[in-house]
Scaffold this motif. Structure first.
Motif, short mmCIF file in Angstrom:
data_model
loop_
_atom_site.label_atom_id
_atom_site.label_comp_id
_atom_site.label_asym_id
_atom_site.label_seq_id
_atom_site.Cartn_x
_atom_site.Cartn_y
_atom_site.Cartn_z
N ASP A 162 0.86 -1.19 0.00
CA ASP A 162 0.00 0.00 0.00
C ASP A 162 0.89 1.23 0.00
O ASP A 162 2.05 1.16 0.40
CB ASP A 162 -0.88 0.02 1.25
N ASP A 163 0.33 2.36 -0.40
CA ASP A 163 1.10 3.60 -0.45
C ASP A 163 1.72 3.94 0.91
O ASP A 163 2.85 4.38 0.98
CB ASP A 163 0.22 4.76 -0.92
N ALA A 166 4.93 1.48 1.75
CA ALA A 166 6.18 1.46 0.98
C ALA A 166 7.33 2.15 1.74
O ALA A 166 8.43 1.60 1.83
CB ALA A 166 5.97 2.12 -0.38
N PHE A 261 11.95 1.10 -5.48
CA PHE A 261 11.05 1.97 -4.71
C PHE A 261 10.69 3.27 -5.42
O PHE A 261 9.85 4.02 -4.94
CB PHE A 261 11.62 2.22 -3.31
N LYS A 263 9.00 3.45 -8.07
CA LYS A 263 7.61 3.37 -8.51
C LYS A 263 6.61 3.65 -7.39
O LYS A 263 5.42 3.82 -7.63
CB LYS A 263 7.32 2.03 -9.20
N TYR A 264 7.11 3.68 -6.16
CA TYR A 264 6.28 4.09 -5.03
C TYR A 264 6.49 5.57 -4.69
O TYR A 264 6.09 6.03 -3.63
CB TYR A 264 6.57 3.22 -3.81
#
Ligand code: ADP
Ligand code: MN
Length: 280
Positions: A162-163, A166, A261, A263-264
């Protein structure tokens, strides 16, 4: 009578191992006779009482699920016969801990397996979550199984964070890299989303579950309120800081984690990360 029973039990166990084990039939061609003999020995000693299915077939090793006297275990078997062991050379041949090994393929594999076990112990002592090694012999490493009821925990690559999860997972990984560096004096040297497992903390008791469901049924993925936790695996190639390529391997590890990371929406520059890792 009791003694008889014990022997009978033992014999049954071995029979189970030999007869029911599709492992032997399926993998007959993968493993050489010495490796099969070694597995029988480990079975007789109780480290492996029931061989389960294959978890992974990698470049150099196979990982199997098994049961042992200590419960569920993962059995990592380095192949003696096939694979690309030349790829191991740069890691092990310059490792000051292994300067005396003869350089036959078999010796490199045995030293490698031992090194993985030693590195796991060093990492654990440094406060890093890693599987606990149970026994290692020649090309076989038996370790704590990470998962439950035969289901291994997912690798980071396959876990949808989940956002809000991360960043803490990222920070924990960097902190583990720091502990590995500063406390264990090791660089993982193959760190990526493939060699990090994620414990989603879903292993609550039934009671807890029902309690939690009452209050937070909306949050299906994580009802414990705990964030997912990374676990570092595959430390066979980890090198000590005095290894001539340690710096280069560390940079590569950092880039892998950075790339994953991104992409998060997490983007720290390499220099900052390196400073964090070297921070005592
Ligand atoms: P390889 O050198 O082949 O990459 P790894 O040590 O990375 O070997 O293991 C391969 C895979 O097996 C991992 O990605 C993971 O899914 C699984 N695995 C390895 N160790 C364990 C363990 N202790 N418990 C559960 N699964 C494991
Ligand atoms: Mn791996």
């Amino acid at each position: 009578d009791k003694q008889m029973k014990k022997i009978e039990d033992k014999r049954d166990k071995n029979r189970t191992f030999k007869k029911d084990s599709s492992f032997l039939k399926v993998e007959e061609n993968v493993f050489d006779v010495p490796t099969l003999k070694l597995l029988y020995t480990l079975s007789n000693k109780g480290y492996i009482t029931e061989m389960g299915g294959s978890i992974s077939t990698g470049k150099e090793a196979n990982v199997f699920y098994a049961k042992g006297n200590e419960g569920e275990v993962a059995v990592k078997i380095y192949r003696l016969a096939s694979g690309t062991f030349k790829s191991m050379d740069p890691y092990i041949l310059k490792d000051p801990r292994f300067t005396n090994i003869r350089h036959s393929r078999k010796d490199i594999v045995f030293a490698w397996t031992k090194k993985e076990s030693q590195n796991l112990i060093r990492a654990k002592k440094a406060g890093i979550r890693v599987p606990r090694p149970i026994v290692n012999d020649r090309n076989v490493l038996v370790m704590e199984f990470l998962g439950k009821d035969g289901n291994p925990l997912p690798i980071l690559k396959d876990f949808a964070l989940d956002d809000n999860e991360a960043l803490p997972v990222y920070r924990q990984i960097i902190e583990y890299m720091r502990r590995l560096y500063v406390r264990a004096h090791l660089v993982h040297a193959d760190l990526s989303e493939y060699n990090i497992l994620i414990d989603p903390h879903q292993d609550e008791t039934e009671e807890n579950k029902s309690e939690n469901e009452k209050f937070s049924a909306k949050d299906e993925k994580n009802t414990t309120g705990l964030i997912p936790e990374p676990i570092i695996i595959d430390v066979g190639q980890a090198v000590t800081l005095d290894h001539p390529n340690a710096r280069e391997f560390l940079s590569r590890d950092i880039e892998n984690i950075r790339r994953f990371f991104k992409k998060y929406g997490i983007s720290e520059d390499s220099k900052t990360i390196l400073e964090k890792i070297k921070q005592k």
